[in-house]
Write a protein that holds these residues in place. Structure first.
Motif, PDB file in Angstrom:
ATOM      1  N   ALA A  91     -44.002 -28.907  -8.494  1.00 24.73           N
ATOM      2  CA  ALA A  91     -43.339 -27.641  -8.125  1.00 24.73           C
ATOM      3  C   ALA A  91     -43.610 -26.488  -8.829  1.00 24.73           C
ATOM      4  O   ALA A  91     -44.348 -26.652  -9.834  1.00 24.73           O
ATOM      5  N   ASN A  92     -42.936 -25.455  -8.429  1.00 28.65           N
ATOM      6  CA  ASN A  92     -43.345 -24.167  -9.363  1.00 28.65           C
ATOM      7  C   ASN A  92     -41.810 -24.265 -10.158  1.00 28.65           C
ATOM      8  O   ASN A  92     -40.685 -24.364  -9.806  1.00 28.65           O
ATOM      9  N   TYR A  93     -41.987 -24.426 -11.537  1.00 28.78           N
ATOM     10  CA  TYR A  93     -41.148 -24.329 -12.646  1.00 28.78           C
ATOM     11  C   TYR A  93     -40.556 -22.954 -13.103  1.00 28.78           C
ATOM     12  O   TYR A  93     -41.599 -22.355 -13.659  1.00 28.78           O
ATOM     13  N   TYR A  94     -39.379 -22.801 -13.110  1.00 23.51           N
ATOM     14  CA  TYR A  94     -38.887 -21.287 -13.477  1.00 23.51           C
ATOM     15  C   TYR A  94     -37.890 -21.369 -14.645  1.00 23.51           C
ATOM     16  O   TYR A  94     -37.190 -22.446 -14.740  1.00 23.51           O
ATOM     17  N   THR A 106     -24.863   0.334 -25.248  1.00 25.53           N
ATOM     18  CA  THR A 106     -24.549  -0.447 -24.215  1.00 25.53           C
ATOM     19  C   THR A 106     -24.951  -1.861 -24.451  1.00 25.53           C
ATOM     20  O   THR A 106     -25.902  -2.329 -24.789  1.00 25.53           O
ATOM     21  N   VAL A 107     -24.075  -2.724 -24.195  1.00 27.44           N
ATOM     22  CA  VAL A 107     -23.894  -4.249 -24.120  1.00 27.44           C
ATOM     23  C   VAL A 107     -23.922  -4.754 -23.072  1.00 27.44           C
ATOM     24  O   VAL A 107     -22.914  -4.557 -22.279  1.00 27.44           O
ATOM     25  N   LYS A 108     -24.889  -5.655 -22.662  1.00 24.02           N
ATOM     26  CA  LYS A 108     -24.634  -6.281 -21.242  1.00 24.02           C
ATOM     27  C   LYS A 108     -25.080  -7.520 -21.244  1.00 24.02           C
ATOM     28  O   LYS A 108     -26.271  -7.994 -21.586  1.00 24.02           O
ATOM     29  N   ARG A 109     -24.342  -8.470 -20.364  1.00 25.01           N
ATOM     30  CA  ARG A 109     -24.871  -9.635 -20.288  1.00 25.01           C
ATOM     31  C   ARG A 109     -25.391  -9.990 -18.871  1.00 25.01           C
ATOM     32  O   ARG A 109     -24.788  -9.661 -17.818  1.00 25.01           O
ATOM     33  N   ASP A 110     -26.385 -10.614 -18.734  1.00 26.39           N
ATOM     34  CA  ASP A 110     -27.129 -11.011 -17.571  1.00 26.39           C
ATOM     35  C   ASP A 110     -27.843 -12.142 -17.268  1.00 26.39           C
ATOM     36  O   ASP A 110     -28.253 -12.759 -18.464  1.00 26.39           O
ATOM     37  N   ASP A 111     -28.324 -12.618 -16.242  1.00 27.57           N
ATOM     38  CA  ASP A 111     -29.054 -13.704 -16.032  1.00 27.57           C
ATOM     39  C   ASP A 111     -30.453 -13.351 -15.802  1.00 27.57           C
ATOM     40  O   ASP A 111     -30.551 -12.580 -14.815  1.00 27.57           O
ATOM     41  N   TYR A 112     -31.523 -13.966 -16.433  1.00 25.42           N
ATOM     42  CA  TYR A 112     -32.783 -13.742 -16.293  1.00 25.42           C
ATOM     43  C   TYR A 112     -33.535 -14.753 -15.769  1.00 25.42           C
ATOM     44  O   TYR A 112     -33.249 -15.868 -16.293  1.00 25.42           O
ATOM     45  N   TRP A 113     -34.723 -14.454 -15.125  1.00 24.68           N
ATOM     46  CA  TRP A 113     -35.706 -15.505 -14.525  1.00 24.68           C
ATOM     47  C   TRP A 113     -37.029 -15.260 -15.044  1.00 24.68           C
ATOM     48  O   TRP A 113     -37.392 -13.962 -15.043  1.00 24.68           O
ATOM     49  N   GLY A 114     -37.716 -16.177 -15.317  1.00 26.14           N
ATOM     50  CA  GLY A 114     -39.197 -16.064 -15.440  1.00 26.14           C
ATOM     51  C   GLY A 114     -39.968 -15.878 -14.142  1.00 26.14           C
ATOM     52  O   GLY A 114     -39.452 -16.155 -13.029  1.00 26.14           O
ATOM     53  N   GLN A 115     -41.322 -15.687 -14.219  1.00 29.87           N
ATOM     54  CA  GLN A 115     -41.989 -15.641 -12.978  1.00 29.87           C
ATOM     55  C   GLN A 115     -42.558 -16.865 -12.443  1.00 29.87           C
ATOM     56  O   GLN A 115     -42.869 -16.960 -11.352  1.00 29.87           O
ATOM     57  N   GLY A 116     -42.375 -18.013 -13.169  1.00 30.61           N
ATOM     58  CA  GLY A 116     -42.843 -19.276 -12.644  1.00 30.61           C
ATOM     59  C   GLY A 116     -43.814 -19.731 -12.977  1.00 30.61           C
ATOM     60  O   GLY A 116     -44.946 -18.970 -13.277  1.00 30.61           O
ATOM     61  N   THR A 117     -44.083 -20.857 -13.117  1.00 38.97           N
ATOM     62  CA  THR A 117     -45.508 -21.696 -13.441  1.00 38.97           C
ATOM     63  C   THR A 117     -45.455 -22.906 -12.790  1.00 38.97           C
ATOM     64  O   THR A 117     -44.582 -23.658 -12.682  1.00 38.97           O
ATOM     65  N   GLN A 118     -46.768 -22.981 -12.197  1.00 39.77           N
ATOM     66  CA  GLN A 118     -47.027 -24.306 -11.197  1.00 39.77           C
ATOM     67  C   GLN A 118     -47.380 -25.566 -11.895  1.00 39.77           C
ATOM     68  O   GLN A 118     -48.197 -25.638 -12.903  1.00 39.77           O
ATOM     69  N   VAL A 119     -46.766 -26.719 -11.470  1.00 46.13           N
ATOM     70  CA  VAL A 119     -46.857 -27.949 -12.124  1.00 46.13           C
ATOM     71  C   VAL A 119     -47.406 -28.889 -10.933  1.00 46.13           C
ATOM     72  O   VAL A 119     -46.641 -29.004  -9.865  1.00 46.13           O
TER      73      VAL A 119
END
Length: 123
Positions: A91-94, A106-119
């Motif tokens: 799969a592609n792992y994120y 400014t302080v902000k909470r957010d959800d971040y994702w990487g670009q993915g790496t293929q396994v």
């Protein structure tokens, strides 16, 4: 700017091992939960493993006992050690992280994702 950069994917034979890394960088005040997800072609993205800032872990049933998630809070990095890999782990792992960033006042909470790496696990 906050970003997650993954590394460590690749091609491995069934029964082999890989170690994924994901480093968070940028205007980070703190990081809460971090985790790894995967998405195979034609399937929905699914949680593989997650870890809290205190080190509590959670695993998908399909990887329990084979995969280990860990983190280095000083390096803002999360790891996924994958052992006894199976073709169905292909799969592609994120990487995902719940990050509190700070920009000036400014302080902000957010959800971040990487670009993915293929396994890819060959049989």
């Amino acid at each position: 700017q906050v970003q997650l950069v993954e590394s460590g994917g690749g091609l491995v034979q069934a029964g082999g091992s890989l170690r994924l890394s994901c480093a968070a960088s940028g205007n980070i005040r703190s990081i809460n939960d971090m985790g790894w997800y995967r998405q195979a072609p034609g399937k929905q993205r699914e949680l593989v493993a997650a870890i809290t800032s205190g080190g509590s872990t959670n695993y998908a049933a399909s990887v329990k006992g084979r995969f280990t998630i860990s983190r280095d809070n000083a390096k803002n990095t999360v790891y996924l050690q994958m052992n006894k890999l199976k073709p169905e782990d292909t799969a592609n792992y994120y990487c995902n992280a719940d990050i509190i960033g700070v920009w000036g006042m400014t302080v902000k909470r957010d959800d971040y994702w990487g670009q993915g790496t293929q396994v890819t696990v060959s049989s």
